[in-house]
Design a protein around this motif. Structure first.
Motif, PDB file in Angstrom:
ATOM      1  N   GLY A  78      24.526 -24.310 -12.724  1.00  0.00           N
ATOM      2  CA  GLY A  78      24.540 -23.641 -11.416  1.00  0.00           C
ATOM      3  C   GLY A  78      25.245 -24.421 -10.326  1.00  0.00           C
ATOM      4  O   GLY A  78      24.960 -24.242  -9.141  1.00  0.00           O
ATOM      5  N   THR A  79      26.177 -25.303 -10.679  1.00  0.00           N
ATOM      6  CA  THR A  79      26.901 -26.080  -9.668  1.00  0.00           C
ATOM      7  C   THR A  79      28.078 -25.266  -9.122  1.00  0.00           C
ATOM      8  O   THR A  79      28.570 -24.360  -9.813  1.00  0.00           O
ATOM      9  N   ALA A  82      17.498 -40.935  -7.321  1.00  0.00           N
ATOM     10  CA  ALA A  82      17.982 -40.465  -6.013  1.00  0.00           C
ATOM     11  C   ALA A  82      19.502 -40.573  -5.980  1.00  0.00           C
ATOM     12  O   ALA A  82      20.083 -41.139  -5.037  1.00  0.00           O
ATOM     13  N   GLY A  83      20.155 -40.051  -7.012  1.00  0.00           N
ATOM     14  CA  GLY A  83      21.612 -40.114  -7.099  1.00  0.00           C
ATOM     15  C   GLY A  83      22.242 -39.319  -5.961  1.00  0.00           C
ATOM     16  O   GLY A  83      21.733 -38.276  -5.550  1.00  0.00           O
ATOM     17  N   ARG A  84      23.367 -39.844  -5.467  1.00  0.00           N
ATOM     18  CA  ARG A  84      24.026 -39.195  -4.326  1.00  0.00           C
ATOM     19  C   ARG A  84      25.447 -38.785  -4.680  1.00  0.00           C
ATOM     20  O   ARG A  84      26.156 -39.506  -5.378  1.00  0.00           O
ATOM     21  N   GLY A  85      25.840 -37.612  -4.185  1.00  0.00           N
ATOM     22  CA  GLY A  85      27.202 -37.129  -4.365  1.00  0.00           C
ATOM     23  C   GLY A  85      27.948 -37.177  -3.042  1.00  0.00           C
ATOM     24  O   GLY A  85      27.417 -37.643  -2.028  1.00  0.00           O
ATOM     25  N   ARG A  86      29.200 -36.693  -3.053  1.00  0.00           N
ATOM     26  CA  ARG A  86      29.958 -36.625  -1.801  1.00  0.00           C
ATOM     27  C   ARG A  86      29.347 -35.552  -0.910  1.00  0.00           C
ATOM     28  O   ARG A  86      28.643 -34.674  -1.363  1.00  0.00           O
ATOM     29  N   ARG A  87      29.686 -35.618   0.353  1.00  0.00           N
ATOM     30  CA  ARG A  87      29.275 -34.628   1.345  1.00  0.00           C
ATOM     31  C   ARG A  87      27.755 -34.486   1.415  1.00  0.00           C
ATOM     32  O   ARG A  87      27.206 -33.391   1.495  1.00  0.00           O
ATOM     33  N   GLN A  88      27.077 -35.636   1.318  1.00  0.00           N
ATOM     34  CA  GLN A  88      25.613 -35.710   1.467  1.00  0.00           C
ATOM     35  C   GLN A  88      24.855 -34.867   0.433  1.00  0.00           C
ATOM     36  O   GLN A  88      23.711 -34.481   0.657  1.00  0.00           O
ATOM     37  N   ARG A  89      25.504 -34.567  -0.683  1.00  0.00           N
ATOM     38  CA  ARG A  89      24.805 -33.789  -1.713  1.00  0.00           C
ATOM     39  C   ARG A  89      24.056 -34.724  -2.643  1.00  0.00           C
ATOM     40  O   ARG A  89      24.407 -35.895  -2.783  1.00  0.00           O
ATOM     41  N   ALA A  90      23.038 -34.175  -3.319  1.00  0.00           N
ATOM     42  CA  ALA A  90      22.352 -34.961  -4.356  1.00  0.00           C
ATOM     43  C   ALA A  90      23.190 -34.900  -5.626  1.00  0.00           C
ATOM     44  O   ALA A  90      23.912 -33.925  -5.858  1.00  0.00           O
ATOM     45  N   TRP A  91      23.124 -35.965  -6.416  1.00  0.00           N
ATOM     46  CA  TRP A  91      23.764 -35.965  -7.741  1.00  0.00           C
ATOM     47  C   TRP A  91      22.624 -36.014  -8.751  1.00  0.00           C
ATOM     48  O   TRP A  91      21.969 -37.032  -8.921  1.00  0.00           O
ATOM     49  N   VAL A  92      22.367 -34.885  -9.373  1.00  0.00           N
ATOM     50  CA  VAL A  92      21.216 -34.777 -10.272  1.00  0.00           C
ATOM     51  C   VAL A  92      21.720 -34.792 -11.705  1.00  0.00           C
ATOM     52  O   VAL A  92      22.622 -34.021 -12.063  1.00  0.00           O
ATOM     53  N   ALA A  93      21.156 -35.690 -12.521  1.00  0.00           N
ATOM     54  CA  ALA A  93      21.612 -35.799 -13.909  1.00  0.00           C
ATOM     55  C   ALA A  93      20.423 -36.150 -14.797  1.00  0.00           C
ATOM     56  O   ALA A  93      19.554 -36.925 -14.387  1.00  0.00           O
ATOM     57  N   PRO A  94      20.399 -35.609 -16.007  1.00  0.00           N
ATOM     58  CA  PRO A  94      19.299 -35.966 -16.907  1.00  0.00           C
ATOM     59  C   PRO A  94      19.441 -37.393 -17.423  1.00  0.00           C
ATOM     60  O   PRO A  94      20.551 -37.942 -17.427  1.00  0.00           O
ATOM     61  N   GLY A 141      39.210 -27.475 -16.903  1.00  0.00           N
ATOM     62  CA  GLY A 141      38.832 -26.897 -15.610  1.00  0.00           C
ATOM     63  C   GLY A 141      37.369 -27.087 -15.234  1.00  0.00           C
ATOM     64  O   GLY A 141      36.939 -26.629 -14.176  1.00  0.00           O
ATOM     65  N   GLU A 142      36.606 -27.784 -16.076  1.00  0.00           N
ATOM     66  CA  GLU A 142      35.180 -27.991 -15.764  1.00  0.00           C
ATOM     67  C   GLU A 142      34.924 -29.459 -15.424  1.00  0.00           C
ATOM     68  O   GLU A 142      35.536 -30.358 -15.991  1.00  0.00           O
ATOM     69  N   LYS A 143      33.958 -29.666 -14.509  1.00  0.00           N
ATOM     70  CA  LYS A 143      33.730 -31.023 -13.992  1.00  0.00           C
ATOM     71  C   LYS A 143      32.925 -31.862 -14.990  1.00  0.00           C
ATOM     72  O   LYS A 143      31.822 -31.490 -15.373  1.00  0.00           O
ATOM     73  N   LEU A 144      33.503 -33.024 -15.333  1.00  0.00           N
ATOM     74  CA  LEU A 144      32.825 -33.950 -16.241  1.00  0.00           C
ATOM     75  C   LEU A 144      32.267 -35.149 -15.476  1.00  0.00           C
ATOM     76  O   LEU A 144      31.212 -35.674 -15.824  1.00  0.00           O
ATOM     77  N   CYS A 145      32.981 -35.575 -14.436  1.00  0.00           N
ATOM     78  CA  CYS A 145      32.593 -36.771 -13.670  1.00  0.00           C
ATOM     79  C   CYS A 145      32.793 -36.523 -12.181  1.00  0.00           C
ATOM     80  O   CYS A 145      33.724 -35.824 -11.793  1.00  0.00           O
ATOM     81  N   GLY A 146      31.946 -37.161 -11.386  1.00  0.00           N
ATOM     82  CA  GLY A 146      32.110 -37.153  -9.930  1.00  0.00           C
ATOM     83  C   GLY A 146      32.135 -38.584  -9.441  1.00  0.00           C
ATOM     84  O   GLY A 146      31.436 -39.449  -9.989  1.00  0.00           O
TER      85      GLY A 146
END
Ligand code: BTN
Length: 269
Positions: free
Chosen positions: A160-161, A50-62, A127-132
Motif C-alpha cells: 500500500g505504498t 522507528a525507521g525514518r524515510g524522506r519527507r518526515q515519513r516513517a520507514w516501516v520494514a519487517p 519500476g518497483e521500489k526496492l530501496c530508499g
C-alpha cells in the motif's frame, strides 16, 4: 548470521556497530556524531523500531530487511554533502548487482536484474521500489556529520505504498541482509573514493545517469503546493533534476515527489 564488514571496508578503516534491533540507524549514527564519533563507521540492523524515510515519513520494514547507515564527519558544505547520496545509491546498486549475480549463479542462471536509480535516490527494479535512501547532515565540532542511510527490502516489501514496492525475495534473489551488507560496505569504499568529497561528482553524475530511471520520459514533480510537469532531461552538476517543460523551459528541481510515465499525475500518489 552476524554482520561483518567486507575486506575492503575493514582495510579502509571503517568500523561497525551492529544491532539486533534499534530505533533508526540514521538516528543512532547522528547521535554518536553529536557525542564525538568521527567515523567512518557503519550502523546496521535487520530491525528498526522507528525507521525514518524522506519527507518526515516513517520507514516501516519487517525484521529481516536491511537497514544500514554510514557516518563520516567531513569538511564539506551541506550542498556538497547532498551529492554524496548519488554516490551512495550507485554503490548500493553495484553491490546489489554483484550479490544477485552470485545468488543467481548458485541457482543456475536466473535473469539478471536491472537496478535503476530514481531521482533523488530510490533504487527500483521493473519500476518497483526496492530501496530508499536518506542522507542527513549536521554541523558538529570538527566538521559536518554526514549520515547516509539505506533501507533494502530483502525479505518483504511494504504494501500500500505510494510507489509500488518489491523485495529481493519476490524478485527471486535469495540472499541475506548480512551478505548484502558486506558487499555494500566494500562497494562504498570504491564509490566514496570516486566521489572524493564531491571533487569526483562529475564522474558519479555520468555513472548515475547511465543507471537512471525515466530519462527522457514524462515526469511530474510536486513540491509543496506547486507541481512542475515536463520531461526528465538530466541532472545538473549539483544533483538538481532538470525538467524540460512543454514551453521548452529548463527547470532545476531541488526537492519534491517525483512521478514518471505518460500518466504522470501527482494525484496518483
Ligand atoms: C525513503 O525512501 O523515504 C528513504 C528511506 C530511508 C530508510 C533508511 S533505513 C536505514 C536508515 N535509517 C532510517 O531510519 N532511515 C534510513
Amino acid at each position: 548470521m552476524t554482520f561483518s564488514l567486507g575486506p575492503k571496508a575493514t582495510s579502509a578503516g571503517f568500523r561497525l556497530a551492529a544491532f539486533d534491533k534499534v530505533g533508526s540507524t540514521n538516528t543512532e549514527a547522528m547521535a554518536r556524531a553529536r557525542q564525538g564519533e568521527r567515523g567512518p563507521m557503519w550502523f546496521v540492523t535487520t530491525e528498526q523500531t522507528a525507521g525514518r524515510g524522506r519527507r518526515q515519513r516513517a520507514w516501516v520494514a519487517p525484521r529481516g530487511n536491511l537497514a544500514s547507515s554510514v557516518l563520516e564527519v567531513i569538511d564539506v558544505s551541506p550542498a556538497v554533502a547532498a551529492t554524496m547520496g548519488f554516490a551512495f545509491g550507485l554503490a548500493h546498486a553495484a553491490a546489489l548487482q554483484r550479490v544477485s549475480m552470485e545468488a543467481n549463479l548458485r541457482l543456475a542462471g536466473a535473469d539478471q536484474l536491472d537496478y535503476r536509480l530514481k531521482w533523488p535516490n530510490d533504487i527500483l527494479v521493473r519500476g518497483e521500489k526496492l530501496c530508499g535512501l536518506l542522507v542527513e547532515a549536521e554541523a558538529v565540532t570538527g566538521g559536518l556529520a554526514v549520515v547516509a542511510g539505506i533501507g533494502t527490502n530483502v525479505i518483504a516489501a511494504p504494501q500500500g505504498t505510494p510507489t509500488p514496492a518489491t523485495s529481493l525475495q519476490a524478485l527471486g534473489v535469495h540472499i541475506s541482509a548480512e551478505e548484502l551488507f558486506a558487499a555494500l560496505s566494500d562497494s562504498w569504499v570504491e564509490f566514496r573514493g570516486i566521489w572524493d568529497h564531491g571533487r569526483g561528482f562529475a564522474c558519479i553524475r555520468n555513472a548515475w545517469l547511465e543507471h537512471a530511471f525515466g530519462v527522457g520520459e514524462p515526469v511530474a514533480i510536486k513540491a509543496g503546493a506547486t507541481t512542475v510537469e515536463g520531461t526528465f532531461d538530466t541532472i545538473d552538476d549539483t544533483g538538481c533534476l532538470i525538467v524540460r517543460t512543454a514551453e521548452g523551459k529548463r527547470m532545476p528541481i531541488t526537492a519534491g515527489e517525483v512521478h514518471f510515465g505518460t500518466a504522470a499525475s501527482v494525484g496518483a500518489a
